[in-house]
Scaffold this motif. Structure first.
Motif, PDB file in Angstrom:
ATOM      1  N   SER A  43       0.843  -1.199   0.000  1.00 49.87           N
ATOM      2  CA  SER A  43       0.000   0.000   0.000  1.00 49.87           C
ATOM      3  C   SER A  43       0.876   1.245   0.000  1.00 49.87           C
ATOM      4  O   SER A  43       0.591   2.219  -0.681  1.00 49.87           O
ATOM      5  N   TRP A  51     -11.044   1.570  -5.019  1.00 53.99           N
ATOM      6  CA  TRP A  51     -12.447   1.837  -5.345  1.00 53.99           C
ATOM      7  C   TRP A  51     -12.544   2.881  -6.447  1.00 53.99           C
ATOM      8  O   TRP A  51     -13.362   2.757  -7.351  1.00 53.99           O
ATOM      9  N   LEU A  76      -6.295  -7.448   0.950  1.00 54.86           N
ATOM     10  CA  LEU A  76      -6.573  -6.159   1.576  1.00 54.86           C
ATOM     11  C   LEU A  76      -8.048  -6.017   1.936  1.00 54.86           C
ATOM     12  O   LEU A  76      -8.401  -5.478   2.983  1.00 54.86           O
ATOM     13  N   PHE A  77      -8.932  -6.544   1.068  1.00 56.63           N
ATOM     14  CA  PHE A  77     -10.350  -6.300   1.297  1.00 56.63           C
ATOM     15  C   PHE A  77     -10.955  -7.235   2.336  1.00 56.63           C
ATOM     16  O   PHE A  77     -12.137  -7.142   2.628  1.00 56.63           O
ATOM     17  N   ARG A 107      -6.837   2.018   4.497  1.00 60.31           N
ATOM     18  CA  ARG A 107      -7.986   2.815   4.057  1.00 60.31           C
ATOM     19  C   ARG A 107      -7.621   3.580   2.789  1.00 60.31           C
ATOM     20  O   ARG A 107      -8.423   3.675   1.859  1.00 60.31           O
ATOM     21  N   LYS A 137      -7.569   1.119  -0.108  1.00 56.20           N
ATOM     22  CA  LYS A 137      -8.919   0.706  -0.484  1.00 56.20           C
ATOM     23  C   LYS A 137      -9.620   1.804  -1.266  1.00 56.20           C
ATOM     24  O   LYS A 137     -10.255   1.536  -2.290  1.00 56.20           O
ATOM     25  N   SER A 138      -9.532   3.044  -0.787  1.00 56.06           N
ATOM     26  CA  SER A 138     -10.291   4.074  -1.503  1.00 56.06           C
ATOM     27  C   SER A 138      -9.679   4.356  -2.869  1.00 56.06           C
ATOM     28  O   SER A 138     -10.394   4.703  -3.804  1.00 56.06           O
ATOM     29  N   GLU A 164     -10.486  -3.244   9.282  1.00 55.37           N
ATOM     30  CA  GLU A 164     -10.041  -1.944   9.814  1.00 55.37           C
ATOM     31  C   GLU A 164     -10.283  -1.827  11.316  1.00 55.37           C
ATOM     32  O   GLU A 164     -10.621  -0.773  11.821  1.00 55.37           O
ATOM     33  N   GLN A 209      -3.852  -6.044  -2.885  1.00 54.63           N
ATOM     34  CA  GLN A 209      -5.090  -6.807  -2.989  1.00 54.63           C
ATOM     35  C   GLN A 209      -4.819  -8.308  -2.970  1.00 54.63           C
ATOM     36  O   GLN A 209      -5.616  -9.083  -2.464  1.00 54.63           O
TER      37      GLN A 209
END
Lengths: 345, 182, 545
Positions: C389, C433, C402-403, C426, C429-430, C407, C398
């Protein structure tokens, strides 16, 4: 701005981890001084001073702030381990060179704290054993065996000014591992070898008690959860198993397992060197494989290699395999199917 | 000497054969390069690269006729990904091609005369309307290409930058690593 | 009462600080002059506003309607006048504004007529629709619309778990609720069991809440089991509690319903009771106000209560406070603006003081000690995910799942290098996304563009066919009168004109401003004249696409 968590575990830092490791080394160091004389204090002091200075120098060269990185204590641990692995009473520049390789090359040229592929202390040790093999065979003889055990002041003299009029043989001897190797190859019977004064009740005279003190320190680390059981237990088990098989196959040529566990760098390696988190495997299964590999290699080198002890090369070879081991031993993630594919780096 | 040469030649032949066999046996069936390049391009169809759409630009890149740094909507990130795909060095976007913030076209309903010119210009059919009727833009389908701006005879289309909202907000890169001493 | 538990791996034991706020009963709040009700309080599509500025509303009146499937309604917390429907500060880590309905209270607190439901005799689907319109969403933090969770769909639900673990330090709102309103919670659980049609009902409560356990045990019928679970953060995580109680792992990327289990927070059960048995929409919730405040405790706050007012009700922050956290110290976020209101997801307002919440020390490099992996309740390797990350290698991050990260913050809590690991997750992830969003948009644009090209091509072909047919017809007629040279000359002219037209068509998009009304023509002419004068833009109206 930071996100959660806003709570942090108390008294938890890299410095604290390193301080615990240092504290766990103390029984072993005291035992060393007790059985081999105060020379260890000189080499320890030199390595630590060189380590701190070189760390600071490298940080300056790399443009990094001194305070947080110097106070993390990692260089001191490296230096201390190096001092404990190297022979005492060697010339001062040997310690300087070893620390240079350990802190300067193995640690900082690879990116500093947390980035190094190879165990710094073992790189320093290996560089010395290749570069200056003679000095690496002159080990301080245990008190009671040596003709002469230098006092602290005499130890300083020896390290900085050289032996001078005193014969090196007066205060050094071959290590029991070395002695066994040469004498067994010459056809001497194991029982005859083990009765010589440098051998003790189970392993090497003096060294066996130092090893037990390292074991004690290691158990303290385990109790404090600084390390997990995986690496030391597997490492020692792999060593004992390999040594046992060899001994069974050819008792004349190969010493019994207990002798191997209690001489040379075995205990120090099991609890303090192989467990270095930066260079060891990190998954539970990976740790087992890594430690078994290191223990096995260590015994193979001791039994068949050119060097009497195999700590450095066993660890360095195992270090090479770590990324590979980690990639293939990723644990199953919660909610994933057993045996599912994942995380191959 | 002869035997050495023969042995070497033999080894060469055998290994060459193995490699040849492996390259056929394990050939990876891949998308053609154009598709891969097109997948990286942002599909705004804006033509800022000088080609009439993303696909033609992808074709030109694959033939080596166009540089990889001509796509402002893809940004420097897009150039980087193209460079990775093609195995070349990434470079900054071409002169005057600074990426703009993402935007959608908005039609001023009071000014629109219903001429349908923008509808014909829109590469993704994101404008609704008919002749002499007021037109409106489907914001979710607008790529922000700005191709509808020039044809409008009454200048009733403007670009509105898309603001970050609670749903599209992103966590920033954490900035608390040890900084280098200046 | 000795159910076999299945401990999950990892977890941490942060200081609980529960005693700071759990000693006093839940307090009511006075009626406030103003409430701010966000329309996006739940996961999914925001509610569609139903009121405009100036309108009068009554307590419990729906002011935002559920929009789409994953959505739920919003209601007026008191009677009064709508001051505005506009973006306002909301409790969100971004500090961004979001659409809210601002209501000025008239002091009467007049309510709409509430309609209790005869739930035992109500069709499950009708019950769910009512629940949706009553604005129910999970009060444990995820605020997923409850009516969806009460729809078992194709999967048969065999076990309902009521989550009263409340493992986050400092927070005691569920604790107090269970102590004081256990009977209502149990009734809510009955309604859930009815809607889901499941047999088994389990309450999971951490053993640091003996009073709550006792109250629930006293209230629960014999066919519901109240289970005491060991205090270990994050045993209140949905997946963790499910595993702890049943030994079943929620599959990755799925929900517990995939394995026949549904989990609700005890607070949601209480609100469901009020919604169904009293007919009252979700108008209030219990919020813990604790930390560095004068009178910490729990408050029954109406949704829309400005947090500044809530803080004042607890006596205000003590001197030396250094900001507030929404939620707990492990998973909460910094409150950026105190005018933000209480929403359905706000379970705690935690005032920080520098002693208990010192600034996170500067991060040192990762030493791969593996403490994070040992603490991770999802059995992840956080230091590997951190590595990728940090390097923005999101694909690799990933591939280390990661998902699957929830958290929870255990990794960052134990990290000796003080690396803000969760911040990195975070962030990654964002970013992922956003990339997926961009990719979806690009794919849609590509499809639409390809279709447009196909359509243009087809239209061209159709035109060409039409033209060819006409030409053939002409040829047929021409064949009979080929002798006439005059006719041949005319034909050549016509052909030439057609050809020119075709060329023009190919070269230039026609200006489609023919046949416009005179007024518009005039307007265009005026605009063109203006433009010619100003000459602000180099391209004129007739540029080619």
């Amino acid at each position: 701005m930071n996100g959660s968590p806003f709570a942090l575990l108390g008294h938890n830092s890299v410095t604290a981890v390193m301080a615990k490791v240092m504290a766990a080394l103390i029984p072993g160091i005291i035992a060393h001084a007790w059985f081999f004389g105060p020379g260890i204090w000189v080499s320890l002091l030199l390595c630590v001073v060189f380590g701190a200075v070189l760390e600071a120098l490298m940080l300056l060269l790399r443009g990094l702030p001194l305070k947080p990185f110097l106070s993390d204590g990692s260089a001191l641990v490296t230096a201390a381990l190096l001092a404990l692995a190297l022979p005492t009473l060697a010339p001062w520049w040997l310690y300087l060179m070893a620390t240079l390789f350990a802190v300067g090359v193995a640690k900082h040229l690879y990116g500093g704290l947390g980035q190094n592929l190879f165990n710094p202390a073992m790189v320093g040790y290996a560089a010395m054993i290749i570069g200056f093999p003679v000095y690496m065979t002159q080990w301080a003889a245990p008190i009671g065996v040596a003709h002469f055990t230098p006092s602290l002041a005499e130890a300083f003299d020896l390290v900085f000014a050289g032996a001078g009029a005193i014969s090196v043989d007066a205060y050094t001897s071959a290590t029991p591992l070395d002695a066994w190797k040469t004498q067994a190859r010459q056809g001497m019977a194991g029982a005859d070898i083990l009765v010589q004064p440098i051998f003790g009740w189970a392993g090497a005279r003096g060294q066996e008690m130092v090893a037990l003190m390292y074991l004690l320190g290691g158990l303290l680390l385990l109790a404090n959860r600084v390390i997990t059981w995986h690496i030391p237990v597997t490492f020692l088990a792999a060593m004992a198993l390999t040594a046992g098989l060899l001994h069974l196959a050819n008792p004349a040529q190969h010493a019994p397992p207990l002798f191997h566990l209690l001489s040379g760098g075995a205990m120090l390696c099991a609890f303090f060197i192989a467990t270095d988190p930066v260079t060891a495997a990190s998954t539970p299964l990976g740790k087992l494989i890594y430690a078994a590999l290191a223990g096995f290699l260590m015994m193979i080198i001791r039994a068949f290699g050119a060097y009497p002890d195999g700590v450095a090369f066993a660890i360095l070879l195992a270090n090479i395999c770590v990324p590979f081991i980690d990639a293939y031993t990723q644990p199953r993630v919660f909610g994933h199917k057993r045996g599912g594919k994942r995380g191959q780096a | 000497m002869i035997s050495a040469i023969l042995v070497m030649a033999g080894i060469g032949l055998v290994l060459g054969g193995v490699l040849g066999w492996a390259s056929i046996r394990y050939r990876v069936q891949d998308d053609p390069l154009v598709e891969k390049i097109d997948a990286i391009l942002p599909q705004t169809q804006c033509g800022q690269c000088g080609f009439p759409g993303c696909k033609p630009y992808a074709e030109a890149i694959s033939k080596g006729e166009a540089d990889i740094n001509l796509c402002p909507p893809g940004g420097n990130d897009g150039v980087k990904r193209l460079a990775e795909l093609l195995g070349v060095e990434p470079k900054p976007l071409g002169a005057g091609m600074e990426p703009k913030p993402k935007a959608v076209a908005v039609i001023d309903e009071n000014t629109c005369i219903g001429c349908t010119l923008c509808i014909q210009a829109c590469p993704v059919d994101a404008i609704l309307g008919a002749a002499k009727q007021m037109h409106s833009i489907i914001a979710e389908q607008c790529t922000g290409c700005e191709l509808c701006l020039p044809p409008c005879p009454v200048d009733c289309i403007s670009m509105q930058v898309i603001r970050e909202d609670v749903a599209t907000w992103k966590w920033r890169y954490p900035m608390h690593m040890m900084k280098r001493a200046a | 009462m000795s159910r076999k538990l299945f401990p999950f791996n990892g977890g941490v034991h942060p200081d609980g600080h529960k005693e700071a706020s759990n000693a006093t009963p839940i307090r009511a709040m006075p009626l406030l002059p103003r409430y701010v009700v966000p329309l996006r309080q739940h996961i999914g599509v925001p509610a569609r506003p139903l009121v405009r500025a100036g309108e009068r509303v009554a307590r419990g009146q729906m002011i935002g309607a559920a929009e789409g499937y994953v959505s739920t309604a919003a209601h007026a917390p008191t009677s009064g006048t709508v001051l505005a429907v506009e973006p306002r500060a909301v409790p969100h880590p971004s500090g961004l504004f979001d659409l809210c309905v601002v209501i000025e209270a008239d002091g009467e607190d007049r309510a709409v007529e509430l309609q209790p439901l005869d739930w035992r005799n109500l069709d499950a689907s009708a019950l769910r629709n009512r629940i949706r319109d009553l604005g129910l969403a999970g009060l444990g933090g995820a605020v997923f619309p409850s009516y969806i969770k009460l729809n078992p769909g194709a999967q048969a639900i065999h076990t309902l778990i009521l989550n009263g673990a409340e493992c986050e330090p400092w927070i005691t709102c569920d604790d107090r609720l269970m102590r004081e309103r256990a009977a209502e919670i149990v009734l809510g659980a009955e309604i859930m069991r009815h809607a889901l049609g499941c047999a088994s009902v389990l309450f999971g409560v951490e053993d640091n809440k003996p009073e709550a356990l006792a109250a629930l045990r006293a209230a629960a019928p014999a066919d519901m089991e109240v289970v005491s679970v060991p205090t270990l953060y994050p045993s209140g995580g949905g997946k963790q509690l499910t595993y702890l109680l049943t030994g079943v792992e929620t599959p990755t990327g799925g929900r517990s319903t995939d394995v026949g289990i549904q989990v609700f927070n005890v607070g949601t059960a209480y609100s469901l009771y009020r919604a169904v048995c009293l007919g009252e929409p979700l108008l209030s919730r219990v919020v813990t106000v604790t930390g560095h405040v004068a009178e910490p405790g729990n408050f029954e706050a109406r949704i829309g209560t400005p947090l500044a007012d809530l803080l004042a009700a607890a006596g205000g922050a003590l001197p030396g406070a250094v900001g507030e956290i929404i939620g707990g110290p492990m998973m909460g976020f910094d409150l950026l603006d105190r005018v933000a209101p209480v929403t359905k997801s706000v379970n705690c307002l935690l005032v920080k003081d520098p002693r208990l919440f010192p600034a996170r020390p500067a991060a040192l490099p990762c030493i791969r000690c593996g403490a994070c992996a040992r603490a991770c309740p999802a059995d992840l390797q956080p230091f590997e995910m951190y590595w990728f990350s940090r390097a923005k290698d999101f694909g690799k991050a990933q591939s280390y799942d990661l998902f699957d990260c929830i958290e929870c913050g255990c990794c960052a809590y134990v990290c000796p290098s003080h690396i803000p690991l969760v911040d990195f997750f975070r962030y990654a992830k964002s970013e992922i996304w956003e990339r997926e969003r961009d990719k979806r948009e690009a794919d849609q644009a590509r499809r639409r563009h390809e279709f447009k090209e196909f359509r243009l091509e087809r239209e061209k072909k159709e035109k060409a066919e039409k033209f060819a047919k006409a030409a053939e017809k002409q040829k047929a007629t021409a064949g009979t009168e080929a002798a006439d040279p005059e006719e041949a000359r005319k034909k050549a002219i016509l052909q030439g004109a057609l050809e020119r037209a075709r060329l023009a068509k190919e070269g230039v998009t026609p200006k489609n401003t023919d046949n416009l009304p005179a007024a518009v023509e005039k307007e265009i002419a005026e605009i063109d004249a203006r433009r010619a004068q100003a000459e602000t833009r180099p391209e004129s109206g007739e540029s080619t696409p």
